[in-house]
Design a protein around this motif. Sequence first.
Motif, mmCIF file in Angstrom:
data_model
loop_
_atom_site.group_PDB
_atom_site.id
_atom_site.type_symbol
_atom_site.label_atom_id
_atom_site.label_comp_id
_atom_site.label_asym_id
_atom_site.label_seq_id
_atom_site.Cartn_x
_atom_site.Cartn_y
_atom_site.Cartn_z
ATOM 1 N N ILE A 38 0.866 -1.177 0.000
ATOM 2 C CA ILE A 38 0.000 0.000 0.000
ATOM 3 C C ILE A 38 0.902 1.227 0.000
ATOM 4 N N VAL A 39 0.733 2.079 -1.011
ATOM 5 C CA VAL A 39 1.596 3.246 -1.189
ATOM 6 C C VAL A 39 0.749 4.519 -1.131
ATOM 7 N N ALA A 40 1.227 5.492 -0.358
ATOM 8 C CA ALA A 40 0.534 6.773 -0.237
ATOM 9 C C ALA A 40 0.625 7.551 -1.549
ATOM 10 N N LYS A 41 -0.349 8.413 -1.770
ATOM 11 C CA LYS A 41 -0.412 9.248 -2.970
ATOM 12 C C LYS A 41 0.924 9.931 -3.238
ATOM 13 N N GLY A 42 1.360 9.884 -4.498
ATOM 14 C CA GLY A 42 2.612 10.516 -4.887
ATOM 15 C C GLY A 42 3.846 9.703 -4.543
ATOM 16 N N GLY A 43 3.633 8.492 -3.985
ATOM 17 C CA GLY A 43 4.774 7.656 -3.606
ATOM 18 C C GLY A 43 5.532 8.202 -2.408
ATOM 19 N N GLU A 44 4.825 8.987 -1.580
ATOM 20 C CA GLU A 44 5.478 9.603 -0.421
ATOM 21 C C GLU A 44 5.985 8.584 0.574
ATOM 22 N N LYS A 45 5.195 7.531 0.812
ATOM 23 C CA LYS A 45 5.673 6.484 1.721
ATOM 24 C C LYS A 45 4.884 5.193 1.543
ATOM 25 N N VAL A 46 5.490 4.125 2.054
ATOM 26 C CA VAL A 46 4.843 2.819 2.062
ATOM 27 C C VAL A 46 4.011 2.731 3.335
ATOM 28 N N LEU A 47 2.717 2.487 3.169
ATOM 29 C CA LEU A 47 1.827 2.384 4.334
ATOM 30 C C LEU A 47 1.736 0.952 4.849
ATOM 31 N N LEU A 48 1.955 -0.012 3.952
ATOM 32 C CA LEU A 48 1.944 -1.421 4.352
ATOM 33 C C LEU A 48 2.698 -2.236 3.312
ATOM 34 N N HIS A 49 3.536 -3.138 3.794
ATOM 35 C CA HIS A 49 4.259 -4.057 2.914
ATOM 36 C C HIS A 49 4.130 -5.430 3.539
ATOM 37 N N PHE A 50 3.408 -6.322 2.874
ATOM 38 C CA PHE A 50 3.130 -7.644 3.425
ATOM 39 C C PHE A 50 3.649 -8.714 2.475
ATOM 40 N N ILE A 51 4.429 -9.643 3.019
ATOM 41 C CA ILE A 51 4.990 -10.742 2.234
ATOM 42 C C ILE A 51 4.396 -12.048 2.743
ATOM 43 N N GLN A 52 3.803 -12.822 1.855
ATOM 44 C CA GLN A 52 3.274 -14.126 2.258
ATOM 45 C C GLN A 52 4.404 -15.026 2.740
ATOM 46 N N ASP A 53 4.184 -15.672 3.882
ATOM 47 C CA ASP A 53 5.122 -16.690 4.340
ATOM 48 C C ASP A 53 4.576 -18.050 3.900
ATOM 49 N N SER A 54 3.290 -18.242 4.146
ATOM 50 C CA SER A 54 2.571 -19.437 3.680
ATOM 51 C C SER A 54 1.617 -18.998 2.574
ATOM 52 N N PRO A 55 1.291 -19.887 1.628
ATOM 53 C CA PRO A 55 0.325 -19.524 0.590
ATOM 54 C C PRO A 55 -1.051 -19.167 1.169
ATOM 55 N N GLY A 56 -1.298 -19.518 2.430
ATOM 56 C CA GLY A 56 -2.575 -19.207 3.064
ATOM 57 C C GLY A 56 -2.584 -17.875 3.798
ATOM 58 N N ASP A 57 -1.457 -17.155 3.800
ATOM 59 C CA ASP A 57 -1.376 -15.867 4.509
ATOM 60 C C ASP A 57 -2.066 -14.760 3.725
ATOM 61 N N PHE A 58 -2.745 -13.873 4.441
ATOM 62 C CA PHE A 58 -3.358 -12.702 3.814
ATOM 63 C C PHE A 58 -3.485 -11.604 4.859
ATOM 64 N N VAL A 59 -3.730 -10.381 4.401
ATOM 65 C CA VAL A 59 -3.867 -9.236 5.307
ATOM 66 C C VAL A 59 -5.340 -9.082 5.678
ATOM 67 N N PRO A 60 -5.684 -9.123 6.982
ATOM 68 C CA PRO A 60 -7.078 -8.917 7.381
ATOM 69 C C PRO A 60 -7.584 -7.548 6.933
ATOM 70 N N LEU A 61 -8.880 -7.466 6.627
ATOM 71 C CA LEU A 61 -9.477 -6.210 6.158
ATOM 72 C C LEU A 61 -9.251 -5.078 7.145
ATOM 73 N N GLU A 62 -9.314 -5.399 8.429
ATOM 74 C CA GLU A 62 -9.125 -4.387 9.472
ATOM 75 C C GLU A 62 -7.734 -3.766 9.383
ATOM 76 N N ASP A 63 -6.729 -4.600 9.091
ATOM 77 C CA ASP A 63 -5.353 -4.097 8.979
ATOM 78 C C ASP A 63 -5.184 -3.200 7.751
ATOM 79 N N ILE A 64 -5.876 -3.543 6.674
ATOM 80 C CA ILE A 64 -5.808 -2.723 5.458
ATOM 81 C C ILE A 64 -6.430 -1.354 5.725
#
Length: 201
Positions: free
Chosen positions: A150-176
Amino acid sequence: MANIDLTQVGKNLLKKTDSGEDIEVQSLWKGQTVVLFFLRRFGCQVCRWTAAEISKLEPDLRANNIALVGIGPEETGLQEFREQGFFKGALYLDEKKKTYKDLGFKRYTALSVVPAALGKKVRDVSAKASAQGIQGNFSGDLLQSGGMLIVAKGGEKVLLHFIQDSPGDFVPLEDISKALGVSTSAQEGQMPVCNDEVCMR
């Protein structure tokens, strides 16, 4: 969260799935904040379920001028993925997998992918997907993992960077929504309680 060189990542090319036109990744965050969801495969059952989950946020994201973008590593399975309407955002391809690599999304080996794909997290999400009528297939590149940026408008900063460890990993909606600072009324799909009977595919 690993350090990401947004300038470097931003110069990578993606292909629009509707027109075939190449665009630079940075064009996606030039005028608005963007949620980039990197799928393992379009045919992956877990990816389809996760795409449907993330899509629940789309109305709230749109209302806050935030783009929702899905990126796949290959065209295999794209048509079926689109026809079945799993994802509500724009879709792109990163066929050279350059952005996947730059963001640290790992590739499994032929040996490591089997235990990863049979792990409890994957079985849990698969059971939930099956309960909702979401099926998958094994066509395409089975070794690529995905994640989210997730990148802020204009590429100012990264708001979230998530890397799957297991193929079943995902970011909960609340975290997004928390990373974006937006409120949502979207209800998360409950993760199932898994045992061998309901998780076997």
